[in-house]
Motif scaffolding. Sequence first.
Motif, PDB file in Angstrom:
ATOM      1  N   THR A  29     -42.638 -38.193 -14.251  1.00 39.99           N
ATOM      2  CA  THR A  29     -41.201 -38.421 -14.131  1.00 39.99           C
ATOM      3  C   THR A  29     -40.456 -37.134 -14.462  1.00 39.99           C
ATOM      4  N   HIS A  53     -41.798 -39.857  -9.547  1.00 38.85           N
ATOM      5  CA  HIS A  53     -40.552 -40.469 -10.041  1.00 38.85           C
ATOM      6  C   HIS A  53     -39.532 -39.367 -10.310  1.00 38.85           C
ATOM      7  N   ALA A  97     -42.181 -42.834  -3.288  1.00 35.44           N
ATOM      8  CA  ALA A  97     -41.596 -42.272  -4.506  1.00 35.44           C
ATOM      9  C   ALA A  97     -40.585 -43.247  -5.111  1.00 35.44           C
ATOM     10  N   LYS A  98     -40.423 -43.154  -6.409  1.00 37.84           N
ATOM     11  CA  LYS A  98     -39.336 -43.868  -7.089  1.00 37.84           C
ATOM     12  C   LYS A  98     -38.235 -42.859  -7.337  1.00 37.84           C
ATOM     13  N   ASP A 100     -34.257 -42.500  -8.671  1.00 34.75           N
ATOM     14  CA  ASP A 100     -33.054 -43.075  -9.279  1.00 34.75           C
ATOM     15  C   ASP A 100     -31.895 -42.109  -9.058  1.00 34.75           C
TER      16      ASP A 100
END
Length: 260
Positions: A29, A53, A97-98, A100
């Motif tokens: 991340t 991430h 992929a994540k 945000d």
Amino acid sequence: MRRILMQHKFSRTELLIGKSALAKLSQSTVIIFGIGGVGSYTAEALARAGVGHLILVDYDEICLTNINRQLHALHSTIGKAKVDVMKNRILDINPKAKVDAVKEFFSAENAESFLGQKPDYVVDAIDTVSGKVALAKECSQRNIPLIASMGAGNRLSAENYRITDLSKTSGDPLAKAVRKLLRKEGITKGIKVVYSPDLPLTPLDTEADCRSNCICPGGDAHCALKRQIPGSISFVPPVSGLLMAGQVVNDLIADCPREA
């Protein structure tokens, strides 16, 4: 016997770093603060390297004047949130992929909401001294790896950009200001930065901003948030951003064996 590598979108990367390192990246991340001329290139390079991430943090919308240097800036994206456009772009690169997208400014007050989740790495592509100092202080206190971009504006050459400790920088006014304020916080070393020792140029027009004739959504109110608008060019900020991405990737996989 030579192993046959199954082709996939990261197979060329796997040939270079190996399967375990690629897996490490997919499980990592990284938070990128600032998705502009520097940060947009960092974010995309990390996505193309296989980081699984990504957390994109930036309050701004894309402006007409971003087109000369920012990866996501097109006539079709003017007025859209930088983090939203970049998120869609990254998911088109790696749908697994994540990502945000957080449309906020970073400050000491909201640091816990970002850093409390203990990301594997933090990228500072913020364009304010106060934001850089606050982020460096928080990451230092939390033992979170950080790399920060120093000045990328008012420059016409990228050949001298390098990675070093903030304490070893010279010639960069932004680095000097950040270094001075961090010293007051008791932080004198341990902050990794990308910078150039080349002195920045003076903009030809000291009033060169878009406050008087802005055609961007938000108009004068949006542009007035920026006190001084530096000159910029298409090929300097990307160098800083890509150097940061490379450092992040190499640090993340440093303990992985380089084997097939």
